[in-house]
Design an enzyme around this catalytic site. Structure first.
Site: not given
Ligand code: NAP
Length: 245
Positions: A132, A145
């Site tokens: 990120s 975070y």
């Molecule tokens: P999201 O839609 O909330 O997806 C997060 C995913 O992580 C879900 O599939 C969730 O699945 C899984 N997860 C969370 N805790 C987990 C656990 N203990 N074990 C297994 N799976 C787990 O958010 P996203 O934006 O796609 O996030 C994905 C990645 O991108 C993260 O690492 C986040 O930090 C990063 N990111 C996001 C952004 C943003 O603005 N959205 C920006 C930069 C980086 P379950 O809840 O079903 O387990």
């Protein structure tokens, strides 16, 4: 431009039940990759192989990797995507529980999954870690975070050193704001607060980020894309966003 054919490769995607993980799992499948997706909400997985995974739990992670590798018949790609943030308050409002979840998921979970998957890469491997812009520059109200994503980037760099000489590439994709369920999770289900994060900005989509992952994966084999940093055009840094009416 020459690009690598991924058809027939075998991939694990963590956090494939939503957002960036789900989009990347779809993109991989469309490229002919066999995908084993993991998440706690197993019912939401749309991957060919769909298995329960909690990356914070060593037993769940070990069971997932063993079953996924067995069903795939090997492993070529690991997308370490599972992650989350909790809250946007100053650090003095943090709690033991939230800190354990944020570090346990983004750092320990990612390190654990990498350790468990490494022995299964044979003569071709690629690990993509979901980083990120929070892991490159601080903004107010995101201390745990930010620390976790800085750790992810440090781990990626260290792994690059330790894997030198082995046929495994390693990439971190460091994204700015992406419209997913990330903010809903961050604000513990408060949909109004989550929606306000994306107000007045043409935000990136999960597919924009899966494109970046696919770009790194499909470069010619002699190349390693070390890092990709992407933000919305109107986001200069983690905390500085130009919102238009
Ligand atoms: P999201 O839609 O909330 O997806 C997060 C995913 O992580 C879900 O599939 C969730 O699945 C899984 N997860 C969370 N805790 C987990 C656990 N203990 N074990 C297994 N799976 C787990 O958010 P996203 O934006 O796609 O996030 C994905 C990645 O991108 C993260 O690492 C986040 O930090 C990063 N990111 C996001 C952004 C943003 O603005 N959205 C920006 C930069 C980086 P379950 O809840 O079903 O387990």
């Amino acid at each position: 431009m020459a690009s690598l054919d991924l058809s027939g490769k075998k991939a694990i995607v963590t956090g494939a039940s939503s957002g960036i993980g789900a989009a990347t799992a779809h993109a991989l499948a469309a490229a002919g990759v066999r995908v084993a997706g993991g998440a706690r909400r197993v019912e939401r997985l749309e991957t060919e192989i769909a298995l329960e995974l909690d990356v914070t739990d060593p037993e769940s992670s070990a069971r997932f990797v063993a079953e996924a590798v067995e069903q795939l018949g090997g492993l070529d790609i690991l997308f370490n995507n599972a992650g989350l943030a909790l809250g946007r308050a100053p650090f003095d409002e943090s709690s033991e529980e939230d800190e354990a979840r944020v570090f346990g998921t983004n750092v320990n979970g990612l390190v654990r999954m990498t350790r468990l998957c490494l022995p299964h890469f044979a003569d071709w491997g690629h690990i993509v870690n979901m980083g990120s812009v929070a892991g490159r520059q601080a903004y107010p109200g995101g201390a745990t975070y930010i620390a976790a994503k800085f750790a992810e980037r440090g781990f990626t760099y260290a792994l690059r050193e330790d894997l030198l000489g082995r046929p495994i590439r390693i990439t971190t994709v460091d994204a700015g704001m992406v419209l997913t369920e990330f903010s809903l999770v961050r604000f513990k289900g408060d949909a109004e607060q989550a929606a306000s994060v994306y107000e007045g900005i043409d935000v990136m989509t999960a597919e924009d980020i899966s494109d970046c992952v696919m770009f790194a994966l499909t470069r010619p084999w002699h190349m390693n894309v070390d890092e990709i940093v992407v933000k919305a055009r109107n986001q200069a840094s983690g905390g500085r966003i130009l919102r238009e009416p």
